[in-house]
Design a protein around this motif. Structure first.
Motif, PDB file in Angstrom:
ATOM      1  N   GLY A 263       6.475  -1.408  -3.127  1.00 55.60           N
ATOM      2  CA  GLY A 263       7.991  -3.094  -3.621  1.00 55.60           C
ATOM      3  C   GLY A 263       7.757  -4.203  -2.227  1.00 55.60           C
ATOM      4  O   GLY A 263       7.190  -4.451  -1.704  1.00 55.60           O
ATOM      5  N   TRP A 264       8.637  -4.571  -3.201  1.00 52.93           N
ATOM      6  CA  TRP A 264       7.844  -6.141  -2.698  1.00 52.93           C
ATOM      7  C   TRP A 264       9.011  -6.880  -2.333  1.00 52.93           C
ATOM      8  O   TRP A 264      10.097  -6.578  -3.091  1.00 52.93           O
ATOM      9  CB  TRP A 264       6.743  -7.278  -3.371  1.00 52.93           C
ATOM     10  N   PRO A 265       9.433  -7.812  -1.250  1.00 56.17           N
ATOM     11  CA  PRO A 265       8.876  -7.677   0.379  1.00 56.17           C
ATOM     12  C   PRO A 265       8.786  -6.587   1.184  1.00 56.17           C
ATOM     13  O   PRO A 265       9.658  -5.648   0.950  1.00 56.17           O
ATOM     14  CB  PRO A 265       9.583  -8.417   0.985  1.00 56.17           C
ATOM     15  N   GLY A 266       7.217  -7.023   1.572  1.00 56.18           N
ATOM     16  CA  GLY A 266       7.082  -5.365   2.833  1.00 56.18           C
ATOM     17  C   GLY A 266       5.173  -5.520   2.345  1.00 56.18           C
ATOM     18  O   GLY A 266       4.906  -6.116   2.003  1.00 56.18           O
ATOM     19  N   SER A 267       4.718  -4.980   2.743  1.00 53.16           N
ATOM     20  CA  SER A 267       4.021  -4.839   2.981  1.00 53.16           C
ATOM     21  C   SER A 267       3.097  -3.377   2.282  1.00 53.16           C
ATOM     22  O   SER A 267       3.544  -2.632   1.679  1.00 53.16           O
ATOM     23  CB  SER A 267       3.826  -3.758   4.870  1.00 53.16           C
ATOM     24  N   PRO A 268       2.141  -3.997   2.693  1.00 57.92           N
ATOM     25  CA  PRO A 268       0.466  -3.398   1.191  1.00 57.92           C
ATOM     26  C   PRO A 268       0.393  -2.295   1.471  1.00 57.92           C
ATOM     27  O   PRO A 268       0.538  -1.855   2.487  1.00 57.92           O
ATOM     28  CB  PRO A 268      -0.237  -3.949   1.119  1.00 57.92           C
ATOM     29  N   VAL A 269       0.716  -0.599   0.710  1.00 56.66           N
ATOM     30  CA  VAL A 269       0.360   0.902   0.873  1.00 56.66           C
ATOM     31  C   VAL A 269      -0.863   0.545   1.194  1.00 56.66           C
ATOM     32  O   VAL A 269      -2.313   1.527   1.648  1.00 56.66           O
ATOM     33  CB  VAL A 269       0.473   1.041   0.541  1.00 56.66           C
TER      34      VAL A 269
END
Length: 333
Positions: free
Chosen positions: A24-30
């Motif tokens: 999901g964005w915004p958020g840190s990449p998995v």
């Protein structure tokens, strides 16, 4: 298995590619990984290696690519790769792929950066609601701008780095003559980018001697640019002062300042200028604000240019951030 809402974002340059998956964005990449492009025959092969590491597959993708995007297809400017959005959808089961110019990605990312990721060269006085511009020296020279629309910004691409180089003084006129002896057309990119550094060095080596230790390093290097820049930026250790490298770097920075003003004037970017790209972040400690602004503020609009805020982007992942924001619909498109 395709995971609904999962987004693939990418920053595809001439030298390296950075890919990231977001749940999901915004958020840190998995998952995020950097690749050297030289190790892959094409982008599809590289993407296959990246996606092989995860079970869940992205639903959509947005890729910032160093080249002009036409009809969701791009042939890269400084790398013999062609990327087609429709082919990526078919091959990797993606529902939607956006291909955007890398400067569109950088511009989209720049407006999402916190103040801590920006180093001011000139605080200026921004005109509210005005265009903002991005100048990004990396392997090549990227140019882009942000047009205000309905309280937001539309990031736009430009191939201004391939416009003709215009010298601003006698030294640069000599540089143009030096380059013209080698090729018919001399673009700004060919004197203001990572690719340009060896040519600038060869020009300055006609004026300043090259130390034996630097000649030795250059003879062993596969890429002369980091060697020359390293010599220019190093401290004045005994026996290591290198005037030819320092003068090479200063010539590059002076041309950068002049082209920055050109971009602002051509786009009426009185809302501010971002200096991005790998070289701006690496060289930020070598850019003297007073000298930069003395070149930047010239001509009929010198006073107006003095009011333009100028910031160096310190976050090396700005284009990746912008590709994710664009893919998630967080900027106009």
């Amino acid at each position: 298995m395709v995971q609904p809402g999962m987004l693939l974002a990418g920053d595809i340059g001439a030298t390296k590619t950075v890919l990231a998956l977001y749940a999901g964005w915004p958020g840190s990449p998995v998952l995020q990984q950097s690749f050297r492009n030289a190790g892959y025959p094409d982008f599809d092969s590289l993407l296959e290696v990246f996606l092989r590491q995860v079970d869940a597959k992205p639903e959509t993708a947005c890729l910032g690519v160093a080249g002009p995007v036409v009809a969701n297809q791009v042939h890269m400017t400084n790398l013999n790769w062609s990327i087609d959005a429709r082919n990526l959808c078919d091959q990797f089961g993606l529902n939607e792929v956006h291909l955007i110019n890398d400067l569109v990605a950088t511009a989209a990312g720049a407006i999402h950066l916190p103040p801590s990721a920006l180093q001011p060269l000139n605080r200026g006085r921004a005109v509210q609601g005005a265009v903002q511009a991005v100048l990004a020296p990396g392997s090549g020279l990227g140019e882009g701008f942000l047009v205000p629309v309905g309280g937001s910004f539309l990031p736009c691409a430009s191939e201004g780095g391939h416009a003709s180089f215009a010298p601003r003084n006698e030294l640069q006129a000599d540089l143009l003559a030096f380059m013209r002896a080698r090729q018919d057309h001399v673009s700004v990119e060919q004197v203001c980018s990572g690719l340009a550094i060896p040519s600038l060095f060869a020009f300055m080596a006609n004026r300043f001697p090259t130390p034996a230790w630097l000649e030795s390093q250059l003879a062993q290097a596969t890429d002369a640019t980091p060697v020359i820049l390293g010599a220019a930026m190093q401290s004045d250790d005994v026996g290591k002062h290198c005037e030819v490298a320092r003068q090479t770097l200063q010539l590059f920075l002076d041309i950068l300042a002049d082209e920055a003003a050109n971009l602002v004037l051509k786009t009426l970017a009185f809302g501010g200028l971002f200096l991005g790209g790998g070289l701006a972040a690496r060289l930020h400690g070598s850019i003297e604000p007073d000298r930069f602004m003395s070149i930047f503020c010239r001509g009929t609009y010198a006073d107006r240019l003095a009011d333009v805020p100028v910031h160096i982007i310190l976050n090396p992942e700005t284009a990746l951030l912008g590709a994710a924001a664009y893919g998630a619909g967080a900027v106009l498109r």
